[in-house]
Design a protein around this motif. Structure first.
Motif, PDB file in Angstrom:
ATOM      1  N   UNK A 302     122.022 132.617  57.626  1.00 17.79           N
ATOM      2  CA  UNK A 302     122.253 131.869  56.385  1.00 17.79           C
ATOM      3  C   UNK A 302     122.578 130.413  56.682  1.00 17.79           C
ATOM      4  N   UNK A 303     122.250 129.606  55.721  1.00 19.27           N
ATOM      5  CA  UNK A 303     122.782 128.244  55.744  1.00 19.27           C
ATOM      6  C   UNK A 303     124.293 128.369  55.545  1.00 19.27           C
ATOM      7  N   UNK A 304     124.998 127.526  56.192  1.00 17.31           N
ATOM      8  CA  UNK A 304     126.432 127.503  55.968  1.00 17.31           C
ATOM      9  C   UNK A 304     126.677 127.137  54.503  1.00 17.31           C
ATOM     10  N   UNK A 305     127.674 127.762  53.897  1.00 20.50           N
ATOM     11  CA  UNK A 305     127.950 127.390  52.499  1.00 20.50           C
ATOM     12  C   UNK A 305     129.378 126.844  52.388  1.00 20.50           C
ATOM     13  N   UNK A 306     129.505 125.769  51.649  1.00 20.02           N
ATOM     14  CA  UNK A 306     130.824 125.162  51.490  1.00 20.02           C
ATOM     15  C   UNK A 306     131.391 125.548  50.136  1.00 20.02           C
ATOM     16  N   UNK A 348     129.793 121.916  45.042  1.00 23.10           N
ATOM     17  CA  UNK A 348     131.117 122.119  44.453  1.00 23.10           C
ATOM     18  C   UNK A 348     131.197 123.562  43.972  1.00 23.10           C
ATOM     19  N   UNK A 349     131.475 124.475  44.901  1.00 20.81           N
ATOM     20  CA  UNK A 349     131.515 125.891  44.555  1.00 20.81           C
ATOM     21  C   UNK A 349     132.941 126.408  44.719  1.00 20.81           C
ATOM     22  N   UNK A 350     133.391 127.166  43.725  1.00 23.75           N
ATOM     23  CA  UNK A 350     134.740 127.722  43.781  1.00 23.75           C
ATOM     24  C   UNK A 350     134.706 129.218  43.588  1.00 23.75           C
ATOM     25  N   UNK A 351     135.682 129.884  44.197  1.00 18.15           N
ATOM     26  CA  UNK A 351     135.878 131.299  43.910  1.00 18.15           C
ATOM     27  C   UNK A 351     137.365 131.488  43.644  1.00 18.15           C
ATOM     28  N   UNK A 455     127.989 132.391  47.302  1.00 16.95           N
ATOM     29  CA  UNK A 455     126.536 132.326  47.454  1.00 16.95           C
ATOM     30  C   UNK A 455     125.830 132.691  46.152  1.00 16.95           C
ATOM     31  N   UNK A 456     126.412 133.654  45.450  1.00 16.56           N
ATOM     32  CA  UNK A 456     125.813 134.031  44.167  1.00 16.56           C
ATOM     33  C   UNK A 456     125.866 132.862  43.191  1.00 16.56           C
ATOM     34  N   UNK A 457     127.036 132.230  43.107  1.00 17.59           N
ATOM     35  CA  UNK A 457     127.176 131.103  42.180  1.00 17.59           C
ATOM     36  C   UNK A 457     126.165 130.018  42.528  1.00 17.59           C
ATOM     37  N   UNK A 458     125.999 129.794  43.819  1.00 15.59           N
ATOM     38  CA  UNK A 458     125.065 128.757  44.253  1.00 15.59           C
ATOM     39  C   UNK A 458     123.616 129.157  43.917  1.00 15.59           C
TER      40      UNK A 458
END
Length: 883
Positions: A302-306, A348-351, A455-458
């Motif tokens: 996977x690509x790294x996700x921030x 800008x992803x949050x969980x 990842x889902x949000x993205x």
DNA sequence: GAGATCACG
DNA sequence: ACGTACGTGATCTCT
């Protein structure tokens, strides 16, 4: 300890590979990162997996055809001539089949001048003689000639998803032949796919008849002169050479010069490293995960996700046009538990956990703000889940799942990763990988969980633009934005509202039914002379057709059929049948409806909350589950009483129901433009009576007997289903010939309908899909299939789907408008249920006159067709009384 | 988990 | 010659 019996599995590699290719013809969705097609390899892998799991072979060989010519070409130059060359999409996969087999620990083999059949025949003989159990797997029925008591042949059906086993007994049952006589049958029939002729006009039926009498081709020709004069005799004599030649060609060589011994075929066990390498190369991530190596390896790729996992949520964590995803493992969101949430936009992803979300005012404020636009995956599910934790979701402008379903009804997986992959987005794991399945399902540690959700949000945010563009390309934006998306929130509210069900009423019925079931049971046992499980068709069949000796009317794959139409034919001679039918009816009511529904009444509210599946059916209809409220009994009075339990939520309220009259035939009149059908509706005639008059040549409506009307009604249904003589004959219990005459007459009298049917099939062939009035698509990949059954089915579907689908479009439009109308008029009435062509409401008694006018008004004018729409309404104190 | 049966439009 | 009506879901048995 005795040694385990040796078992050799022989796979006809060439034929199974082709079956794999054509069985999974979804070419575009099976390509690896290098663009290589992988559909056949994928299906081939499945079949290998199944072989190793279910057969547990000690020895195994996958045989392939070699080169273009074999010894058969020396006998007959045209053998397998005229075949199209291998499609390039298959050719590029070809070298990999043997790689895959070897990774599984199996052997592959080919032999110059011989076909895979001969290799298999030879090894099966050797193994049989050496006392092995042998299983042969092929897509070619000719292989069944190899069957013996120790050799079983499994032939693929439906692509490769199913196998049909042949043993000496099943061959006797199906053909009345010994296995070796299969060769004689092929000799007489010839084989168009291998391009050699048999005897003119002799197909399977005739061949079987001849073999039943003469046993073999040799014996047949020994007595052919004694046959009485006929066309058949003439053909047999003329084509004698062909018959013998084709018997030779069809005979599998049991003595080909193979260079391996049985011992060389011993299974070596899976080579995991090779398999992993293969699956990586092909991008078979699902299989990787089954090997248990997926999660590490996959996330590495996977690509790294921030993203940030928040413990305190603030307003600055939100902006416009973010995606939102709410995770819950249970299918049924009315009773499941939210695990965690994720949202965001580029970079800008949050969980956050549910606890964190509920502790913050900022999240609720954002979620409920209509002006803050959101993109989601399954908006209805998201809306309902959030409702139960006190958040009323607003501002949803796009639903990936719903869009994917509109683009292709087949792309409707509840797992986001599957849909994402369909559109070339691979940076998200499958739920099964992260959570496991079945008893082993569990929530992973926070780091893994939140990475997955981020990842889902993205993914949701990334897919939005692409799907939106595709909707525009397909001219489906109106369908999507004006009908489906608004409808999803209407449905959410209907589900949340729920319908009140009176448990007392059901409990009374339960008691009554229980008593009667015991009585009926006694009568059945008395007639049968013993006790048995009436619910078991297998046991019932033995009692009826073996012990009591009644004639077998129909068989199923597994035994005797005991379905209603069969039992009804026995009713006159078998007194037990009456009791069985009564038992069946009551047992169904008891288990599915009385006990079944009671389980779904929520004790706190006394209501049942179904779930509508908006992205399931291939036609655009809704379906209803947990429980299904679209199949509550109505046809039989006994069952209809179930509806007495469905009541309004408040004292002094009523149930109000409206249904479209003949919506599908009106749709047919509109899209076919048939003038006679249209005229009947425009003039407000009873449609079945009108059809009867035209088809049966009756002048006055009063002269149409109830029997004629009944037959006309069946013809009308048949037309909507994509009529066939056989189907109609079964339905009306008449001969096929009579049914065909009805159909011819109908087409003669309704030429516009006939033209529509021809045109729509043509359209399906040209475009690969058919459409409803609102551009809802259904793809029909089998429309050109060489298999008659699959092709015929696709043709009937091409006819039915635009009709059923347009009717579905219309009521969906009506539902969206209806909710708006109720709101605008400030009514208290609630729309509760949809049953394909009817809507069910509850309302205060004083609103009945308003609904009685408003609902039909909205439904009839939701869509303007070239024929009027008609809606009938009823109301009462329960659903039963709203009839 | 598949197959048979039966409930609805 | 082929073997069928179109679209669904729930329950039960049996492997």
């Amino acid at each position: 300890m005795t040694e385990k019996k040796k078992k050799l599995v022989l796979v006809d590699g060439s034929s199974v590979a082709f079956r794999s290719f054509y069985g999974l013809m979804n070419l575009d969705s099976f390509r690896n990162k290098n663009g290589l097609h992988t559909n056949a390899l994928f299906a081939f892998n499945n079949i290998l997996e199944r072989i190793f799991q279910t057969e547990e072979p000690t020895h195994m060989l996958v045989a392939f055809d070699s080169g273009k010519t074999t010894f058969r070409n020396e006998l007959y130059g045209n053998y397998k001539g005229g075949r199209d060359s291998m499609p390039s999409e298959m050719a590029e996969q070809w070298p990999y089949f043997s790689v895959l087999v070897r990774a599984f620990g199996g052997k592959t083999y080919e032999l110059v001048n011989y076909e895979a059949d001969d290799i298999i025949g030879t090894f099966s003989r050797l193994a049989d003689q050496a006392g092995y159990d042998v299983v042969i797997i092929s897509g070619d029925k000719d292989m069944t000639q190899l069957v013996t008591d120790n050799i079983r042949v499994d032939i693929t059906v439906k692509g490769v998803s199913e196998l049909k086993s042949y043993t000496p007994e099943t061959i006797r049952e199906e053909y009345g032949l010994e296995p070796l006589q299969i060769i004689d049958m092929k000799g007489l029939m010839g084989d168009p796919s291998d391009n050699y002729p048999g005897v003119t006009k002799v197909g399977e039926k005739t061949a079987l008849k001849l073999l039943a009498e003469y046993g073999s081709i040799e014996n047949l020709y020994g007595h052919v002169e004694e046959m009485k004069k006929s066309k058949l005799k003439e053909n047999l004599i003329n084509d004698k050479d062909n018959a013998f030649l084709s018997k030779t060609l069809a005979t599998i060589d049991l003595d080909s010069p193979v260079t391996l011994s049985l011992d060389d075929l011993a299974v070596e066990g899976k080579n995991i490293d090779q398999l992993v390498e293969f699956y990586r190369e092909m991008d078979f991530n699902g299989f990787l995960s089954k090997l248990g190596v997926e999660s590490e390896d996959r996330s590495e790729s996977f690509e790294e996700i921030h993203f940030e996992t928040l413990t305190e949520i603030k307003p600055e964590h939100f902006s416009d046009r973010m995606s939102l995803y709410v995770e819950m493992l249970e299918d049924n969101y009315h009773e499941g538990t939210i695990i965690a949430l994720s949202w965001g936009a580029d970079g800008q992803i949050y969980t956050a956990s549910l606890e964190t979300v509920l502790a913050s005012a900022a999240f609720k404020k954002w979620a409920e703000d209509e002006a803050m636009e959101k993109v989601v995956y399954d908006g209805k599910r998201t809306t309902v889940m959030l409702h139960y934790v006190g958040i009323e979701l607003r501002g949803v402008i796009f639903d990936i799942l719903l869009a994917s379903y509109i683009l292709n009804t087949k792309d409707n997986s509840k797992d986001l990763a599957e849909v994402a992959q369909e559109y070339g987005y691979n940076d998200v794991s499958y739920d099964e990988t992260v959570y496991g399945k079945g008893a082993k399902q569990a929530v992973p540690e926070d780091a893994v969980l939140h990475d997955h959700l981020a990842r889902k949000a993205k993914a949701i945010r990334s897919l939005y633009a692409q799907l939106n563009t595709e909707l525009a390309d397909n001219v489906q934006k109106d369908l999507y934005y004006d009908i489906e998306l608004p409808l999803s929130f209407v449905l959410a509210r209907m589900e949340i509202k729920g319908i009140k069900v009176d448990p007392e009423r059901l409990l009374k019925m339960k008691e009554e039914f229980a008593g009667r079931l015991i009585e009926i049971e006694k009568s059945v046992y008395a007639e049968a002379g013993e006790e048995f499980n009436i619910n078991s068709p297998k046991q019932l069949g033995v009692i009826l057709f073996e012990k009591m000796g009644y004639p077998v009317i129909k068989k199923t794959k597994t035994g005797y059929s005991t379905a209603v139409d069969v039992l009804e034919k026995l009713q006159a001679q078998a007194p037990i049948v009456e009791h069985i039918l009564n038992y069946r009816q009551l047992a169904k009511l008891q288990s599915t409806y009385v006990e079944g529904l009671l389980k779904y009444i929520r004790p706190e509210t006394g209501k049942i909350h179904t779930r509508y599946l908006q992205t399931l059916t291939q036609t655009g209809r809704l379906s209803s589950v947990d429980p299904n409220l679209q199949n509550i009994p109505i046809r039989m009075e006994e069952g209809r009483k179930i509806r007495q339990a469905f009541v309004p939520q408040k004292e002094g309220w009523k149930i109000f129901a409206s249904d479209y009259s003949q919506i599908e035939l009106r749709v047919l009149a509109h899209i076919s433009g048939d003038e006679h059908l249209r005229e009947a509706f425009i003039e407000g005639q009873d449609i079945h009576t009108s059809t009867a008059m035209r088809v049966f040549g009756v002048d006055k409506p009063e002269d149409v007997t109830s029997n004629l009307r009944r037959q006309a009604k069946a013809v009308n249904f048949g037309v909507v289903y994509g009529i066939s003589d056989y189907g109609l004959s079964q339905n009306l219990n008449i001969t096929r010939r009579a049914a065909q005459e009805f159909i011819d007459k109908y087409f003669d009298k309704y030429p516009g309908v006939k033209r529509f049917m021809e045109d729509i099939v043509k359209e399906a062939k040209e475009n690969g899909y058919v459409e409803t009035l609102f551009h809802r698509r259904r793809y029909l990949p089998d429309i050109d299939n060489r298999n008659f059954n699959l092709r015929s089915f696709a043709e009937r579907t091409a006819i039915n789907s635009p009709i059923q689908g347009t009717a579905a479009d219309i009521i969906k439009v009506a539902m969206v408008q209806m909710e708006k109308a109720l709101e605008e008029k400030g009514l208290q009435a609630n729309m509760l249920l949809q049953v394909h062509d009817e809507l069910i409401f509850e309302c205060p008694a004083e609103e009945i006159p308003i609904l009685a006018k408003l609902v039909p008004e909205v439904m009839e004018h939701a869509v303007a067709l070239s024929v009027p729409m008609k809606v009938d309404s009823n109301y009462g104190d329960s659903w039963y009384e709203a009839k």
